[in-house]
Design an enzyme around this catalytic site. Structure first.
Site, PDB file in Angstrom:
ATOM      1  N   ASP A 313      72.202  17.636 -17.641  1.00 22.32           N
ATOM      2  CA  ASP A 313      71.743  16.257 -17.146  1.00 22.32           C
ATOM      3  C   ASP A 313      72.023  16.160 -15.520  1.00 22.32           C
ATOM      4  O   ASP A 313      72.779  16.653 -14.873  1.00 22.32           O
ATOM      5  CB  ASP A 313      72.412  15.110 -17.814  1.00 22.32           C
ATOM      6  CG  ASP A 313      72.268  13.825 -17.375  1.00 22.32           C
ATOM      7  OD1 ASP A 313      71.029  13.256 -17.743  1.00 22.32           O
ATOM      8  OD2 ASP A 313      72.891  13.039 -16.889  1.00 22.32           O
ATOM      9  N   GLU A 342      67.698  19.363 -15.501  1.00 22.53           N
ATOM     10  CA  GLU A 342      67.010  18.094 -15.433  1.00 22.53           C
ATOM     11  C   GLU A 342      66.618  17.748 -13.820  1.00 22.53           C
ATOM     12  O   GLU A 342      67.710  17.470 -13.373  1.00 22.53           O
ATOM     13  CB  GLU A 342      67.585  16.741 -16.238  1.00 22.53           C
ATOM     14  CG  GLU A 342      66.785  15.664 -15.733  1.00 22.53           C
ATOM     15  CD  GLU A 342      67.594  14.258 -15.838  1.00 22.53           C
ATOM     16  OE1 GLU A 342      66.837  13.307 -16.049  1.00 22.53           O
ATOM     17  OE2 GLU A 342      68.864  14.388 -15.717  1.00 22.53           O
TER      18      GLU A 342
END
Length: 600
Positions: A313, A342
């Protein structure tokens, strides 16, 4: 395992909770937590495990112990004694296990299915509410917990497999013991514990093993940039610099500043050290103890659970040198493991900066081989809704792909039409089934690793600006009380079955297409509302033809594509099964996609 004398209750935590022999790197740093544990002196009773260093930090409730685990060490337990004033006040039995060997990683041959566990299916209603957890289940609240869990995913693995998916990405399942808005999993309060409302560590491991038995891979969603404000250490931080900006200075969300050669120090600092939101403190990976903690946590989950890959993330938000160190350490232990970063950035060059061996990053190398392709996402979404022009409509897709030279390897990008943070794709194309099919056709034939968000196959809707709860709705039929069960054909509407069957047929075909899994991409400049590209190997080619005109059919001259078509024999329409022997012209209806497979 801990044994303590009657007058002492130290330590209360030792993390990682266990480790493995046979690791490539034989160094391990233990975080030990307990009342005044820092006033003790640790001692180990083991021949092949030794203490290299003991670090006492400003908070006396912590100790950091550097261990050296001999390459010849065997699995088993050894004792750690904690001595004070010449007396052993506590004793901890630490376990070493045997490292496993297995193939790992995912690639462009896979099709990933993204699942938010709280919103997919409730396999165990008995864990909806847990006494020790602050937030209780409330399906009437779109931003509350709804009761979905890991057992719900396990109960529907056959549905996912039958849909044609080969891998599952599960949003974070770690403990999020927050007062509210905790269902998404990104406000972690214990990095080593599954949230009991979702299941247990052993259940997650079982999910991975069961998925593997069904020939599906599992991708874990991990967070290294921040934690939840209720994380256990937030009430008693090891060091003052464990987190950044104690005054909750918020990030500017501008990931571009990391690559921007003109960015101010102020902007870069605010991006990297600002809090994501006020309930998610920003972790300082420049603190060496925290950096070790996070890296070892990732390694622990890989080895414990047997996962095939990780999705990191908010990759750009973490300290970039730490990301490099993390990626190199994981690759050292698991060379075939896939790390997906990400990178929520709008431009190709900015995204490419964060990929391994980037040609645009100069002296920086993230060592993250796979990144999220947001530029292509925006191009597909916008292009299918725009009128075609020199740079609009299908040309949006063309120009993004024309910049693939900026990547080290664009074929390793993860591509998608939506996810848990974005408008549902069906909503973003105005609930137009023809645009939906065009988007799915692109997704499942384009270069890169495709990912689908749960429920897209049944045309689930939702717009991000109306609230995240609306893009993370419950899958119909995942709860016993649901009025219908969309996991079954009978429980879906005719329109939903149309979307489902289109996705399933194309996904099943994709599983056996080497051209899509491994082939090169050759595309032709968009003309007259049409765009044609090929995926091809020496033995086969896939021709994708798109007509973006809202009302008119298009017939295109096949002579333009002779450089590819002349290398192969007859083709077959993937969706209809019709033989294609005439390559002189190709006709498409308005707003449609045609996919033809050619073989030698």
């Amino acid at each position: 395992m801990m044994s303590i004398n009657a007058q002492d209750n130290r330590p209360s935590r030792v993390e990682p909770p266990n480790w493995w022999v046979g690791m490539e790197n034989n160094q391990l740093q233990l975080l030990v937590y307990g009342a005044d544990i820092g006033k003790t002196n640790p001692e180990i009773e083991a021949e092949e495990v030794s203490i290299e260093a003991v670090h006492k930090v400003e908070n006396s409730n912590y100790l950091f112990i550097d261990l050296n685990i001999s390459k010849s060490a065997k699995a088993g337990e050894f004792s750690i004694k904690f001595n004070e004033n010449g007396k052993t006040v506590a004793k901890y039995e630490y376990e070493l296990r045997e490292k496993t060997t297995q193939n790992r990683g995912f690639s462009a041959a896979d099709l990933i299915y993204l699942v938010m566990p709280d919103r997919f299916a409730n396999g165990n209603p008995g864990n909806d509410d847990v006494d020790a957890m602050l937030e209780k289940a409330d399906r009437s609240n779109p931003n509350g917990r709804h009761g979905g869990d890991l057992q719900g995913i396990m109960n529907n693995l056959d549905y996912i497999k039958d849909l044609g998916m080969t891998a599952i990405w599960v949003n974070p399942f770690f403990e999020n013991n927050m007062k509210d808005y905790s269902y998404h999993g990104y406000a972690i309060t214990d990095f080593y514990k599954t949230d009991p409302r979702l299941g247990s560590n052993e259940l997650y491991k079982n999910l991975v093993e069961t998925s593997h038995e069904k020939n599906m891979k599992v991708v874990m969603d991990v967070v290294v940039n921040h934690c939840g404000i209720n994380h256990w250490w937030m009430k008693d931080l090891p060091t003052d610099d464990w987190i950044n900006n104690h005054k909750k200075f918020q990030t500017n969300y501008r990931g571009s500043v990391i690559a921007d050669p003109h960015a101010s120090k102020y902007d870069r600092n605010r991006f990297s050290t600002g809090w994501f939101v006020e309930t998610m403190p920003d972790l300082n990976q420049n603190n060496p103890f925290l950096a070790n903690y996070l890296i070892q946590n990732m390694l622990w989950w890989i080895e414990f659970s047997g996962i095939d890959g990780m999705r990191m993330d908010t990759q750009p938000y973490a300290e970039i040198d730490f990301v490099t160190r993390l990626a190199k350490r994981i690759t050292e232990e698991y060379p075939d493991f896939t790390i997906l970063g990400e990178t929520w950035l709008q431009k190709v060059a900015l995204t490419a900066f964060f990929q391994q061996n980037s040609p645009v990053a100069k002296d920086y190398n993230s060592h993250i081989p796979t990144n999220t392709d947001f530029p292509l996402y925006y191009a597909i979404k916008t292009g299918l809704n725009q009128e075609d022009g020199w740079t609009t409509g299908l040309a949006q897709i063309y120009y993004v792909l024309a910049r693939d030279f900026l990547y080290n390897d664009a074929h390793k990008n993860v591509i998608f039409l939506d996810n848990h943070d974005l408008d549902r794709f069906y909503s973003s194309v105005g609930e137009d089934i023809n645009k939906f099919k065009m988007g799915i056709g692109i997704l499942l034939t384009m270069r890169g690793i495709p990912m689908m968000y749960y429920g897209d196959e049944i045309l689930m809707t939702g717009l991000e600006h109306t609230g995240h709860g609306n893009i993370r709705k419950d899958f119909p039929g995942g709860w016993d009380s649901d009025k219908r069960n969309a996991f079954t054909e009978q429980g879906r509407t005719d329109k939903e079955n149309e979307g489902f069957n289109f996705v399933r047929k194309l996904a099943k075909w994709r599983m056996q297409s080497n051209a899509v899994a491994e082939g090169e991409l050759t595309h032709f400049v968009p003309e007259n509302n049409t765009y044609v590209y090929f995926r091809h190997t020496d033995n086969e080619a896939v021709m994708v033809i798109l007509n973006n005109h809202p009302e008119e059919s298009r017939t295109i001259d096949g002579a333009r594509f002779k450089e590819v078509l002349d290398r192969y024999g007859n083709g077959k329409n993937v969706m209809t099964g019709e033989t294609v022997s005439d390559k002189s012209t190709f006709t498409l209806k308005a707003k449609s996609v045609k996919i033809i497979e050619f073989k030698k």
